[in-house]
Design an enzyme around this catalytic site. Structure first.
Site, PDB file in Angstrom:
ATOM      1  N   ARG A 284     -17.735 -51.395   3.460  1.00  0.00           N
ATOM      2  CA  ARG A 284     -18.729 -51.439   4.527  1.00  0.00           C
ATOM      3  C   ARG A 284     -18.621 -52.781   5.248  1.00  0.00           C
ATOM      4  NH1 ARG A 284     -21.305 -49.455  -0.157  1.00  0.00           N
ATOM      5  NH2 ARG A 284     -22.040 -47.293   0.023  1.00  0.00           N
ATOM      6  N   LYS A 326     -25.301 -51.922  -1.133  1.00  0.00           N
ATOM      7  CA  LYS A 326     -26.248 -50.864  -0.806  1.00  0.00           C
ATOM      8  C   LYS A 326     -26.826 -50.205  -2.047  1.00  0.00           C
ATOM      9  CE  LYS A 326     -26.712 -46.933   2.345  1.00  0.00           C
ATOM     10  NZ  LYS A 326     -25.993 -46.095   3.334  1.00  0.00           N
ATOM     11  N   HIS A 394     -17.211 -48.355  12.172  1.00  0.00           N
ATOM     12  CA  HIS A 394     -17.432 -47.546  10.977  1.00  0.00           C
ATOM     13  C   HIS A 394     -16.344 -46.489  10.801  1.00  0.00           C
ATOM     14  CE1 HIS A 394     -19.993 -46.367   7.650  1.00  0.00           C
ATOM     15  NE2 HIS A 394     -19.874 -45.094   8.004  1.00  0.00           N
ATOM     16  N   ARG A 397     -13.809 -47.179   8.095  1.00  0.00           N
ATOM     17  CA  ARG A 397     -14.170 -46.754   6.729  1.00  0.00           C
ATOM     18  C   ARG A 397     -13.798 -45.286   6.527  1.00  0.00           C
ATOM     19  NH1 ARG A 397     -17.535 -47.656   2.208  1.00  0.00           N
ATOM     20  NH2 ARG A 397     -19.145 -46.088   1.820  1.00  0.00           N
ATOM     21  N   HIS A 420     -20.114 -45.280  -3.784  1.00  0.00           N
ATOM     22  CA  HIS A 420     -21.200 -44.308  -3.714  1.00  0.00           C
ATOM     23  C   HIS A 420     -21.645 -43.927  -5.121  1.00  0.00           C
ATOM     24  CE1 HIS A 420     -21.613 -43.626   0.507  1.00  0.00           C
ATOM     25  NE2 HIS A 420     -20.349 -43.302   0.674  1.00  0.00           N
ATOM     26  N   TYR A 429     -17.065 -38.633   3.698  1.00  0.00           N
ATOM     27  CA  TYR A 429     -15.930 -39.377   4.231  1.00  0.00           C
ATOM     28  C   TYR A 429     -14.596 -38.690   3.991  1.00  0.00           C
ATOM     29  CZ  TYR A 429     -19.298 -43.105   4.797  1.00  0.00           C
ATOM     30  OH  TYR A 429     -20.396 -43.843   5.172  1.00  0.00           O
TER      31      TYR A 429
END
Length: 461
Positions: A284, A326, A394, A397, A420, A429
């Site tokens: 990120r 995150k 983004h 990514r 994640h 993704y």
């Protein structure tokens, strides 16, 4: 031996029934909070007794809720809910915006002259019907907001057109700053040509995502209101209202990203490695620009491994700070393939300061790279490379995740690389490409057919 008499157990609630008028019976109870409350007046003793038994059963089952608990206004409960949550600054700001603009604000009800304001309603009066009416108003309001936004941003600025026109005519011009009056006059004399093409965004900006996020937040708040026993059930039960179906994005090819990275020239050369690493690591933006020299490790095989330990917190109007990634799954090692490893090692030698705490990527003055600076740098590099302006940072990514999937990464490996905590999040993704499907067909054709057995009695030519 004298026997001791056991003390009677104290009841947490009790009640009684009395005849208030001939043929009219009132049921009352004293709740766990020692407050005396009437349940209602009934036409028979049996009806009153049934109502009293139901309330007392709720007390002993632990499902009892004080009747006045639902009198709390949604606006009061929602603001308290937000204030006590442990949220990242960006998430808190996003929730606050959703509350103020869509959930606790008056919205026009379609087809009527009325407005609906959930914030002014007590929790107990917010039913499924109320939510349905609000959601209809919400979809109309978010669609109108998206349309207004598109009308305000219909195309590139005059300055962008002047720069593009000047370059077409062989006149050198900087990417930013004041331009000579002669350029402006020449552009106007040429008829103010719109050289930079307008990006069509009406298909992508519809307001549906904003409506889904607002509904999802309200549903979460109401779930906690049920847990806190302000209401008996969550009224947010509209199927699919919290789901978004974003348009499938075209992931930029690796050659496109290479061209953008190569276009980071002059003062932007110090950002070239950031583009390359982002397109291979799937970090990120906040994780990438929070990397320190000590987070870059050489492996025994001569490769490079990144240790993602923190993320940049970039709030408008506030100094840059750093916090955890995150999620807990965001703390992870990420190995770089050779192209990204070489670019990063060259960058460390040329642009990164000494010492383990030195930021890997900084501005020319040694400061952290904030979101606005990153966007400006990326926009200029795209323009120099002649790449489509709709490519986002983004998307790098997405490209990195697609590369990992095409290389044979399992879902567990992809989840770990992306940082994640769930497989569902990692699936966002995964993108199929024509080249990937062609390679799959080649691998299928290369399989040996010797393990195919005929059915008994069946012959194959």
């Amino acid at each position: 031996m004298t026997s001791r008499r056991r003390a009677p157990r104290k009841r947490s609630a009790y009640g009684n029934i009395r005849e208030v008028h001939p043929g009219r019976w009132q049921a009352r109870y004293t709740g766990p909070d020692k407050k005396r409350r009437p349940i209602g007046t009934f036409g028979s003793y049996e009806e009153a007794n049934t109502a009293l038994a139901t309330v007392l059963a709720d007390v002993y089952r632990g499902t009892y809720r004080e009747p006045e608990a639902g009198d709390v206004l949604l606006s009061d409960y929602a603001r308290t809910w937000l204030s006590v949550r442990e949220l990242k600054p960006r998430t808190r700001r996003g929730y606050s915006d959703l509350l103020s603009h869509w959930i606790l604000a008056p919205l026009d009800v379609p087809g009527t002259a009325r407005t609906i304001n959930l914030g002014e309603l007590p929790l107990r009066s917010i039913t499924h019907g109320v939510i349905t009416e609000w959601y209809g108003a919400l979809k109309v309001a978010t669609a109108a907001s998206a349309k207004a936004w598109l009308e305000r941003s219909t195309g590139p600025s005059d300055a962008a057109n002047v720069r593009a026109w000047a370059r077409q005519n062989g006149q050198p011009v900087k990417d930013s700053g004041r331009m000579p009056a002669t350029l402006w006059n020449g552009w106007r004399a040429a008829g103010s040509p719109q050289v930079v093409e307008t990006v069509e965004r009406s298909d992508a900006v519809t307001g549906r995502t904003q409506a889904a996020r607002a509904y999802s937040l309200l549903r979460t708040i109401c779930n906690d209101a049920v847990r806190d026993r302000h209401i008996d059930a969550n009224p947010c039960t509209i199927r699919g209202a919290a789901q978004t179906r974003p348009a499938e994005r075209v992931i930029p090819a690796g050659s496109v990203v290479d061209n953008i990275a190569a276009a980071c020239t002059g003062g932007s050369e110090r950002y070239r490695a950031a583009v390359v690493v982002a397109a291979w690591s799937a970090l990120r933006a906040g994780e990438l620009f929070a990397l320190r020299r000590q987070d870059v490790e050489r492996t025994a095989s001569g490769g490079v491994r990144l240790r993602v330990r923190r993320a940049m917190v970039d709030e408008p109007g506030k100094p840059v700070s750093y916090g955890p990634p995150k999620s807990e799954a965001g703390k992870r090692p990420v190995h770089l393939p050779p192209p990204a490893a070489r670019a990063l090692l060259t960058h460390l030698e040329k642009f990164t300061g000494p010492g383990p705490q030195a930021l890997v990527f900084t501005t020319s003055t040694g400061r952290p790279v904030r979101g606005g600076q990153r966007s400006q740098m990326f926009r200029r590099a795209k323009a120099r490379a002649g790449m489509p302006p709709e490519i986002r940072w983004h998307d790098l990514r997405h490209l990195a995740a697609t590369r990992a999937a095409e290389a044979g990464a399992t879902l567990a490996e992809l989840k770990q690389r992306l940082g994640h905590s769930t497989v569902a999040a990692a699936m966002i993704y995964q993108h199929a490409t024509n080249e990937g499907d062609a390679r799959l067909a080649e691998r299928m054709a290369a399989l040996d057919g010797g393990n195919v057995l005929p059915f008994p009695g069946q012959r194959y030519a």
